[in-house]
Design a protein around this motif. Structure first.
Motif, PDB file in Angstrom:
ATOM      1  N   ASP A 105      50.007  18.149 -35.930  1.00  0.00           N
ATOM      2  CA  ASP A 105      49.912  17.402 -34.680  1.00  0.00           C
ATOM      3  C   ASP A 105      48.593  17.749 -33.974  1.00  0.00           C
ATOM      4  O   ASP A 105      47.864  18.652 -34.376  1.00  0.00           O
ATOM      5  CB  ASP A 105      51.118  17.785 -33.813  1.00  0.00           C
ATOM      6  CG  ASP A 105      51.377  16.811 -32.674  1.00  0.00           C
ATOM      7  OD1 ASP A 105      50.613  15.838 -32.513  1.00  0.00           O
ATOM      8  OD2 ASP A 105      52.360  17.020 -31.951  1.00  0.00           O
ATOM      9  N   SER A 106      48.304  17.035 -32.912  1.00  0.00           N
ATOM     10  CA  SER A 106      47.167  17.377 -32.058  1.00  0.00           C
ATOM     11  C   SER A 106      47.580  18.464 -31.070  1.00  0.00           C
ATOM     12  O   SER A 106      48.763  18.755 -30.903  1.00  0.00           O
ATOM     13  CB  SER A 106      46.695  16.138 -31.291  1.00  0.00           C
ATOM     14  OG  SER A 106      47.747  15.677 -30.453  1.00  0.00           O
ATOM     15  N   ASN A 128      46.337  13.881 -36.452  1.00  0.00           N
ATOM     16  CA  ASN A 128      45.874  12.884 -35.470  1.00  0.00           C
ATOM     17  C   ASN A 128      45.019  13.539 -34.387  1.00  0.00           C
ATOM     18  O   ASN A 128      44.685  12.896 -33.401  1.00  0.00           O
ATOM     19  CB  ASN A 128      47.061  12.165 -34.830  1.00  0.00           C
ATOM     20  CG  ASN A 128      47.868  13.056 -33.902  1.00  0.00           C
ATOM     21  OD1 ASN A 128      48.035  14.251 -34.184  1.00  0.00           O
ATOM     22  ND2 ASN A 128      48.387  12.498 -32.826  1.00  0.00           N
ATOM     23  N   ARG A 152      43.100   9.426 -27.003  1.00  0.00           N
ATOM     24  CA  ARG A 152      43.420   9.841 -25.641  1.00  0.00           C
ATOM     25  C   ARG A 152      42.407  10.878 -25.174  1.00  0.00           C
ATOM     26  O   ARG A 152      42.191  11.898 -25.843  1.00  0.00           O
ATOM     27  CB  ARG A 152      44.832  10.425 -25.547  1.00  0.00           C
ATOM     28  CG  ARG A 152      45.938   9.435 -25.813  1.00  0.00           C
ATOM     29  CD  ARG A 152      47.272   9.951 -25.316  1.00  0.00           C
ATOM     30  NE  ARG A 152      47.270  10.080 -23.869  1.00  0.00           N
ATOM     31  CZ  ARG A 152      47.787  11.107 -23.209  1.00  0.00           C
ATOM     32  NH1 ARG A 152      48.340  12.114 -23.857  1.00  0.00           N
ATOM     33  NH2 ARG A 152      47.755  11.138 -21.893  1.00  0.00           N
ATOM     34  N   THR A 155      43.809  14.669 -24.507  1.00  0.00           N
ATOM     35  CA  THR A 155      44.296  15.482 -25.619  1.00  0.00           C
ATOM     36  C   THR A 155      43.476  15.338 -26.889  1.00  0.00           C
ATOM     37  O   THR A 155      43.686  16.092 -27.843  1.00  0.00           O
ATOM     38  CB  THR A 155      45.758  15.118 -25.950  1.00  0.00           C
ATOM     39  OG1 THR A 155      45.804  13.734 -26.367  1.00  0.00           O
ATOM     40  CG2 THR A 155      46.656  15.328 -24.747  1.00  0.00           C
ATOM     41  N   ALA A 157      43.794  13.098 -29.026  1.00  0.00           N
ATOM     42  CA  ALA A 157      44.768  12.712 -30.051  1.00  0.00           C
ATOM     43  C   ALA A 157      44.690  11.211 -30.294  1.00  0.00           C
ATOM     44  O   ALA A 157      44.507  10.424 -29.363  1.00  0.00           O
ATOM     45  CB  ALA A 157      46.179  13.092 -29.612  1.00  0.00           C
ATOM     46  N   VAL A 159      46.615   7.871 -31.030  1.00  0.00           N
ATOM     47  CA  VAL A 159      47.975   7.427 -30.744  1.00  0.00           C
ATOM     48  C   VAL A 159      48.063   5.904 -30.888  1.00  0.00           C
ATOM     49  O   VAL A 159      47.151   5.251 -31.359  1.00  0.00           O
ATOM     50  CB  VAL A 159      48.407   7.853 -29.324  1.00  0.00           C
ATOM     51  CG1 VAL A 159      48.465   9.368 -29.204  1.00  0.00           C
ATOM     52  CG2 VAL A 159      47.463   7.282 -28.267  1.00  0.00           C
ATOM     53  N   ALA A 190      57.829  14.756 -24.364  1.00  0.00           N
ATOM     54  CA  ALA A 190      56.380  14.685 -24.218  1.00  0.00           C
ATOM     55  C   ALA A 190      56.063  14.019 -22.894  1.00  0.00           C
ATOM     56  O   ALA A 190      56.926  13.388 -22.274  1.00  0.00           O
ATOM     57  CB  ALA A 190      55.756  13.901 -25.370  1.00  0.00           C
ATOM     58  N   GLU A 192      53.719  11.639 -22.367  1.00  0.00           N
ATOM     59  CA  GLU A 192      53.135  10.306 -22.443  1.00  0.00           C
ATOM     60  C   GLU A 192      53.817   9.514 -23.553  1.00  0.00           C
ATOM     61  O   GLU A 192      54.004  10.023 -24.659  1.00  0.00           O
ATOM     62  CB  GLU A 192      51.632  10.442 -22.714  1.00  0.00           C
ATOM     63  CG  GLU A 192      50.782   9.297 -22.233  1.00  0.00           C
ATOM     64  CD  GLU A 192      50.616   8.238 -23.307  1.00  0.00           C
ATOM     65  OE1 GLU A 192      50.226   7.120 -22.960  1.00  0.00           O
ATOM     66  OE2 GLU A 192      50.877   8.537 -24.487  1.00  0.00           O
ATOM     67  N   GLU A 195      52.147   9.281 -27.164  1.00  0.00           N
ATOM     68  CA  GLU A 195      52.202  10.523 -27.941  1.00  0.00           C
ATOM     69  C   GLU A 195      53.627  10.809 -28.394  1.00  0.00           C
ATOM     70  O   GLU A 195      53.852  11.308 -29.496  1.00  0.00           O
ATOM     71  CB  GLU A 195      51.624  11.685 -27.129  1.00  0.00           C
ATOM     72  CG  GLU A 195      50.122  11.598 -26.928  1.00  0.00           C
ATOM     73  CD  GLU A 195      49.412  12.939 -27.022  1.00  0.00           C
ATOM     74  OE1 GLU A 195      49.986  13.883 -27.599  1.00  0.00           O
ATOM     75  OE2 GLU A 195      48.277  13.038 -26.525  1.00  0.00           O
ATOM     76  N   LYS A 199      54.840  11.538 -32.254  1.00  0.00           N
ATOM     77  CA  LYS A 199      55.555  12.764 -32.606  1.00  0.00           C
ATOM     78  C   LYS A 199      56.883  12.448 -33.297  1.00  0.00           C
ATOM     79  O   LYS A 199      57.274  13.123 -34.264  1.00  0.00           O
ATOM     80  CB  LYS A 199      55.787  13.608 -31.363  1.00  0.00           C
ATOM     81  CG  LYS A 199      54.518  14.213 -30.756  1.00  0.00           C
ATOM     82  CD  LYS A 199      54.832  14.937 -29.456  1.00  0.00           C
ATOM     83  CE  LYS A 199      53.569  15.399 -28.747  1.00  0.00           C
ATOM     84  NZ  LYS A 199      52.827  16.434 -29.494  1.00  0.00           N
TER      85      LYS A 199
END
Length: 259
Positions: A105-106, A128, A152, A155, A157, A159, A190, A192, A195, A199
């Protein structure tokens, strides 16, 4: 010294909890020069206000559940705990056979895992998180695949649908998935929605699922639920986790690893 009014004292407690993520009754008694009963009463008031969550011996900060700190800031928090967690995660990776696939994951904890990744058998890693991919690029035994999608800013990340649909087409041997909040009742949350959706897809595509949850994130609920404790195999946390909460997690059926 002029008297400290209850509201001022509780603000001091809240500021400390916000700064370090957790407060202990014994420490607050010393800092504030008040009786333990006074501290416990203050913690109870702050919990009813939704600012703290009481745990054995103290409380953890949950007041800013809608606030998501930048990755740069999170990388500087709880560094020693995350490094121990990363070493425990690296040991799990080291047990995999050659040509296994890993999903990272990020986030700051996965980035620490990428730095600690063991040399040895050839592995394929999907992520990611752009900083995670950068760390993995220096590992000669790792072939890194980066997921596309909307980036994003907070983060770093990837998405949204592009990333989620790619993950749904995969099957990986081992996934390390981060979390913003974890409670036995609410499960994994989480901050958001985009995200959270990614996940959830990560958990679905993995044969073995490891949740990365620093103790400061356990006992708090955030905006978007994406799974329950029944959907993971291992909770990897740090040694500061409250023993009572640890028992609740183990009773749920997940294996608990405290690094």
């Amino acid at each position: 010294m002029p008297p400290v009014y209850p509201d001022e004292r509780r603000q001091q407690i809240l500021s400390l909890a916000r700064e370090i993520g957790r407060v202990e009754v014994t420490d607050l008694v010393s800092r504030l020069t008040v009786a333990p009963e006074t501290v416990r009463r203050d913690l109870g008031v702050l919990e009813r206000q939704g600012q703290l969550h009481r745990v054995y011996g103290g409380a953890v900060f949950v007041g800013d559940n809608t606030f998501e700190p930048l990755l740069e800031r999170r990388n500087s928090q709880h560094v020693a705990d995350k490094e121990r967690m990363a070493r425990a995660a690296a040991a799990m990776v080291a047990r995999l056979p050659e040509n296994s696939t890993v999903l990272l994951d990020s986030g700051s904890a996965p980035q620490a895992i990428a730095r600690a990744f063991p040399e040895g058998p050839a592995l394929t890693v999907v992520t990611n998180g752009l900083p995670v991919a950068t760390e993995l690029a220096a590992k000669p035994n790792v072939t890194t695949w980066c997921l596309g999608g909307r980036l994003r800013e907070s983060t770093l990340a990837c998405v949204d649908e592009w990333a989620r649909s790619r993950i749904e087409s995969l099957t990986v041997d081992l996934a390390f998935v981060g979390v913003d909040g974890l409670t036995v009742h609410k499960g994994l949350t989480a901050m958001e929605p985009a995200e959270a959706a990614v996940k959830a897809a990560m958990l679905d595509c993995a044969r073995e699922r490891v949740l990365l949850a620093h103790h400061g994130k356990i006992g708090r609920d955030t905006f978007c639920r994406f799974a329950g404790l029944a959907d993971i195999d291992v909770v990897l946390t740090d040694e500061q986790l409250d023993p009572g909460v640890a028992k609740e997690i183990e009773d749920s059926g997940a294996r608990l690893v405290c690094a």
